[in-house]
Design an enzyme around this catalytic site. Structure first.
Site, PDB file in Angstrom:
ATOM      1  N   TYR A 141       0.858  -1.177   0.000  1.00 33.18           N
ATOM      2  CA  TYR A 141       0.000   0.000   0.000  1.00 33.18           C
ATOM      3  C   TYR A 141       0.895   1.228   0.000  1.00 33.18           C
ATOM      4  O   TYR A 141       1.521   1.552   1.011  1.00 33.18           O
ATOM      5  CB  TYR A 141      -0.914  -0.070   1.227  1.00 33.18           C
ATOM      6  CG  TYR A 141      -1.854   1.102   1.447  1.00 33.18           C
ATOM      7  CD1 TYR A 141      -2.041   2.112   0.520  1.00 33.18           C
ATOM      8  CD2 TYR A 141      -2.579   1.166   2.631  1.00 33.18           C
ATOM      9  CE1 TYR A 141      -2.915   3.159   0.745  1.00 33.18           C
ATOM     10  CE2 TYR A 141      -3.473   2.213   2.876  1.00 33.18           C
ATOM     11  CZ  TYR A 141      -3.622   3.215   1.932  1.00 33.18           C
ATOM     12  OH  TYR A 141      -4.486   4.251   2.165  1.00 33.18           O
ATOM     13  N   LYS A 171      -1.451  -1.203  -4.136  1.00 30.48           N
ATOM     14  CA  LYS A 171      -2.456  -0.146  -4.007  1.00 30.48           C
ATOM     15  C   LYS A 171      -1.685   1.162  -4.048  1.00 30.48           C
ATOM     16  O   LYS A 171      -0.962   1.490  -3.114  1.00 30.48           O
ATOM     17  CB  LYS A 171      -3.242  -0.276  -2.709  1.00 30.48           C
ATOM     18  CG  LYS A 171      -4.265   0.846  -2.479  1.00 30.48           C
ATOM     19  CD  LYS A 171      -4.911   0.713  -1.114  1.00 30.48           C
ATOM     20  CE  LYS A 171      -6.012   1.718  -0.885  1.00 30.48           C
ATOM     21  NZ  LYS A 171      -5.574   3.124  -0.858  1.00 30.48           N
ATOM     22  N   SER A 173      -1.680   4.963  -3.952  1.00 29.12           N
ATOM     23  CA  SER A 173      -2.436   6.171  -3.590  1.00 29.12           C
ATOM     24  C   SER A 173      -1.516   7.372  -3.656  1.00 29.12           C
ATOM     25  O   SER A 173      -1.127   7.966  -2.649  1.00 29.12           O
ATOM     26  CB  SER A 173      -3.047   6.017  -2.189  1.00 29.12           C
ATOM     27  OG  SER A 173      -4.031   5.015  -2.195  1.00 29.12           O
ATOM     28  N   GLY A 196      -5.526   4.712  -6.222  1.00 29.82           N
ATOM     29  CA  GLY A 196      -6.199   5.221  -5.040  1.00 29.82           C
ATOM     30  C   GLY A 196      -6.488   6.708  -5.014  1.00 29.82           C
ATOM     31  O   GLY A 196      -6.823   7.237  -3.956  1.00 29.82           O
TER      32      GLY A 196
END
Length: 304
Positions: A141, A171, A173, A196
């Site tokens: 992430y 992910k 972001s 994201g």
């Protein structure tokens, strides 16, 4: 390990709290039904940034995961659990628990107080977490705006599958589409690349994103599903129109002080769910401003 590739929309869930700031598990069953029946969203990312994970205790995070897995059984397709913490031991404890709870995957952000000095150090940290739950798909992430760790995600991914056999994707972001593009072009196609930043999803899809994880998909999921459907049909003009409408709403929210607190209050206004305030140190938002943004959404997109 084989598993179905994670694609499409994933809602980054809010954590329901009582007015006294305690976790309110009783809302989650209704929350699941709202996502599935009203938004057409059947995948969730639990205990992430939107879920205020760093403000929750390890025990609270476990309780939330258990409830989401239990209430989502037969309704949700995927429950991905964020297990990132500053403490490696806490990460490992949450990863082991995710296995027992029946989660479909785990994700980890970089530690953010003592920061890894380079990509190799971060890979080592991720490896230690993934090792205690080798049967679960593992995702990195990447959210530098919150962690303050500004390593390139493409550098972090270099050689990561050799260290983490369960690694299945990213992910991302962040707004750096150069870095995101390099993650996709230089790595295996069977990995999942989820974007994201809700306001520029269409650009990421053009770069090759497989789907998205976002907070606004809690209440704009039905619209974003239309973006994905339009792209699948080759109707770029329709996808662009819908993305621009979403941008108009998000920009209006930003001009009115968009924050996690406002985002959560908007979800309350639009869904009717009693999600409560954020936990300190965050403060509740001006309800009138959240209602104004919700009205803007209704005007632009209709009732979601």
């Amino acid at each position: 390990m084989t598993c179905k590739k994670l694609t499409g929309l994933v809602a980054a869930t809010f954590t329901p709290l009582t007015s006294q700031g305690e976790v309110n598990l009783s809302v989650i069953g209704q929350y699941v039904d709202y996502l599935v029946l009203k938004q057409g969203v059947r995948k969730v990312f639990v205990n992430g940034t939107t879920g205020e994970s760093v403000s929750l205790s390890v025990e609270e995070r476990k309780q939330l995961v258990e409830e989401w897995c239990q209430k989502g059984k037969g309704k949700l397709e995927e429950v991905i659990v964020h297990v990132g913490c500053s403490s490696l031991k806490d990460c490992q404890e949450l990863a082991r628990h995710a296995v027992k709870a029946g989660a479909d995957g785990i994700a980890v952000i970089s530690p953010s107080f003592f920061k890894p000095p380079n990509a190799a150090a971060l890979r080592m940290f991720l490896q230690e977490v993934a090792a205690v739950a080798p049967a679960l798909p593992f995702y990195y992430y990447h959210i530098p705006s919150m962690t303050g760790v500004h390593l390139l995600a493409s550098d972090v991914l270099e050689g990561i599958d050799e260290m983490i056999p369960s690694f299945r994707g990213l992910k991302f972001s962040g707004s750096d589409l150069l870095d995101f593009g390099q993650c996709i072009s230089c790595n295996p196609g069977h990995w999942t690349y989820l974007y994201g930043m809700d306001e520029q999803l269409l650009a990421a899809l053009a770069m090759g994103a497989d789907g998205a994880v976002g907070s606004t998909y809690n209440y704009m999921g039905s619209t974003v599903n239309r973006v994905l459907a339009a792209l699948d049909k080759g109707d770029l003009a329709q996808a662009r129109t819908l993305q621009f409408q979403m941008q108009e709403i998000i920009l209006f929210a930003m001009k009115n002080g968009f924050s996690l607190a406002m985002n959560k209050q908007m979800m309350c206004e639009l869904s009717g769910l009693a999600l409560g305030p954020p936990r300190l140190p965050l403060l509740p938002c001006d309800v009138a401003k959240a209602q104004a943004v919700a009205q803007k959404l209704h005007s632009a997109l209709g009732h979601q």
